[in-house]
Each structure stands twice: as C-alpha cells, then as structure tokens.
Write an enzyme that holds these catalytic residues in place. Structure first.
Site, PDB file in Angstrom:
ATOM      1  CG  ASP A 108      46.779  40.658  40.239  1.00  0.00           C
ATOM      2  OD1 ASP A 108      47.216  41.491  40.175  1.00  0.00           O
ATOM      3  OD2 ASP A 108      45.827  39.831  40.931  1.00  0.00           O
ATOM      4  CG  ASN A 113      37.392  40.251  41.263  1.00  0.00           C
ATOM      5  OD1 ASN A 113      36.741  40.547  41.891  1.00  0.00           O
ATOM      6  ND2 ASN A 113      38.990  40.314  41.669  1.00  0.00           N
ATOM      7  CE1 TYR A 158      35.484  50.406  44.084  1.00  0.00           C
ATOM      8  CE2 TYR A 158      33.490  50.793  45.445  1.00  0.00           C
ATOM      9  CZ  TYR A 158      34.453  49.740  44.624  1.00  0.00           C
ATOM     10  OH  TYR A 158      34.586  48.460  44.958  1.00  0.00           O
ATOM     11  CE  LYS A 170      33.838  48.194  41.607  1.00  0.00           C
ATOM     12  NZ  LYS A 170      34.489  46.839  40.727  1.00  0.00           N
ATOM     13  CB  THR A 216      39.603  42.162  49.728  1.00  0.00           C
ATOM     14  OG1 THR A 216      38.844  43.651  49.552  1.00  0.00           O
ATOM     15  CG2 THR A 216      38.511  41.182  49.561  1.00  0.00           C
TER      16      THR A 216
END
Length: 257
Positions: A37, A90, A156, A160, A191
């Site tokens: 991360d 991810n 976005y 994706k 999230t």
C-alpha cells in the site's frame, strides 16, 4: 480452513477496505501475505491485524503507478517467503463525479495511471515469476463500472473497463502456462476508497463510501469487504481451477438488472 498453507499472496491496496479484507482472508487460509500500500500507517495496521490472528504478513510501501516500486514488491514476496502464488491487484482510486467534457487531463492521467496502468504493471512483474515457478493465480479488482457505462464517472469507468479487457488478454496469453487470471467486479461496498489516493484521506477529490448507493442494489443492501474477499479467495482456489479470463460480478444482482 487452511487451503493456502505454504503459499504466498500479494495484495495491493491492502491498507483498508477490500484489500485489507482480502489480505486477512488469504492469511486465514494459511497463506503468507505481502501487504502492499502507498499508505504506510494503514498498511502496517493490516500486518498487525493478521499477526494478532496468528498469521504471517509483511508490509511494503508501493506506488502502483511506479513500475520499479512494483518490482520491489514482487522481490520482497519472493525473497521473504520463497514464492509468489497469488496476487490480488486491488489498489485503485475514485475521484469526483465529472462528465467527459469536464474531466481535467491531469485527473484522467492520474486515475488511469493508478487504476489501469497499475494493474498492468503488477501483472507485468507477477506473471513471469508465476510462470517460472510453475503456476499461480491473479485476481484484478474491476468494478460494476467496468461492465456498464456510468454518467459522471467517465475516467473511472474507462479504467475499469480497461481492467476487464486486460484481464481477458492476460488470461488468454497464460492459459497454457499454468497461470489463471480473473477479476472481480464489486458493486457498492463499505470501503473508504480515498485511502488509496496518493494524497490519502485528505484528498478533496476522493470519494468516500456513499450509503445512498444501496438504493440501486436488487438485494437492498451494500456489500461488506469480506464478501469481496470471499470471491477473491474462491478464484484463487483449486475450486476455480478451470476458470480464467472471467470477471465475476459481486454486486447483489446489479449486473442482472
């Protein structure tokens, strides 16, 4: 259940949300986990959570838009644990709602650099290692926005959709080389996606979780990150040994609507 005992998993964006849940699930299944991360504090928190539960995890700071950073991540996995068996690519960000004509060039470049280039760069580093060692499984995080168009989310959605196409191409290339490549397409999930932003939680353009999203879900609720982690674990497991090149919607029925 310890279906991944002795194996090694790398999870990017593992400091929070889906990434943390995925890392915890890999560890619960017996895998050694590399927590990757850009956010050091939350990444190390994930390591602590796993270690407190009796698992083995190592943190590495990673900027997925920087290929050298990703190469180091893979090196840490192999040097620390001796293999790289699973990867959950991810890490991603979601910036503000903008129509196509209102999207700024730097916003477009930044988002695709993390969400799409980042997945490509991760696979570029991971695939040769997995092939050399005789096999592996990769799961990329796409989105329901990678399956349908969404007004106001042009950059976005494009990123994706790109992840979906990239997943298919990599799966075909490695179908006879022992490496399976799939993706999940999460629907609304609890999230804080802004944690994966280079500017962290204080990024004014990042998007926190919005509970209003549940109104569009046929099952009438949003998902828990652990439900995404379950799908990732399945796609990496022997139960999915004949599945590659697929994007699995985990969306409470949205893709069926």
């Amino acid at each position: 259940m310890k279906g991944f005992s002795g194996k090694t998993a790398v999870v990017t964006g593992a400091g929070s949300g889906i990434g943390r849940a995925s890392a915890e699930r890999f560890a619960a299944e017996g895998a050694n986990v590399v927590i990757a991360d850009i956010a050091k504090e939350t990444g190390r928190e994930t390591v602590e959570v796993i270690e407190d539960a009796g698992g083995d995890a190592t943190f590495v700071t990673v900027d997925v838009s920087d290929f050298q950073s990703i190469e180091r991540m893979v090196e840490v996995a192999v040097d620390t644990y001796g293999s790289l068996d699973f990867a959950h690519n991810n890490a991603g960000i979601l910036t503000g709602f903008n129509e196509v004509a209102d999207t700024e060039e730097d916003q477009w470049d930044n988002l695709l650099g993390i969400n799409l280039k980042g997945v490509w760069a991760c696979m570029k580093a991971e695939l040769p290692i997995m092939e050399e060692q005789g096999g592996g499984a990769i799961v990329n995080t796409a989105s329901e926005s990678g399956l349908v168009g969404m007004g106001g989310l042009a950059s976005y959605s494009a990123s994706k959709h790109g992840v979906v196409g990239l997943t298919k191409s990599a799966a075909l290339e490695y179908a006879t080389r022992g490496v399976r490549v799939n993706a999940i397409a999460p629907g609304p999930t609890k999230t804080n996606i802004q944690r994966n932003s280079p500017r962290g939680e204080n990024d004014p353009t990042s998007m926190p979780f919005d509970t209003s999203a549940m109104t569009d879900v046929p099952m009438g609720r949003v998902a828990e990150p652990e439900e995404m982690a379950g799908a990732v674990a399945f796609l990496c497991s022997a139960d999915a040994s004949f599945i590659t090149g697929q994007t699995l919607p985990v969306d409470g029925g949205q893709a069926a609507d």
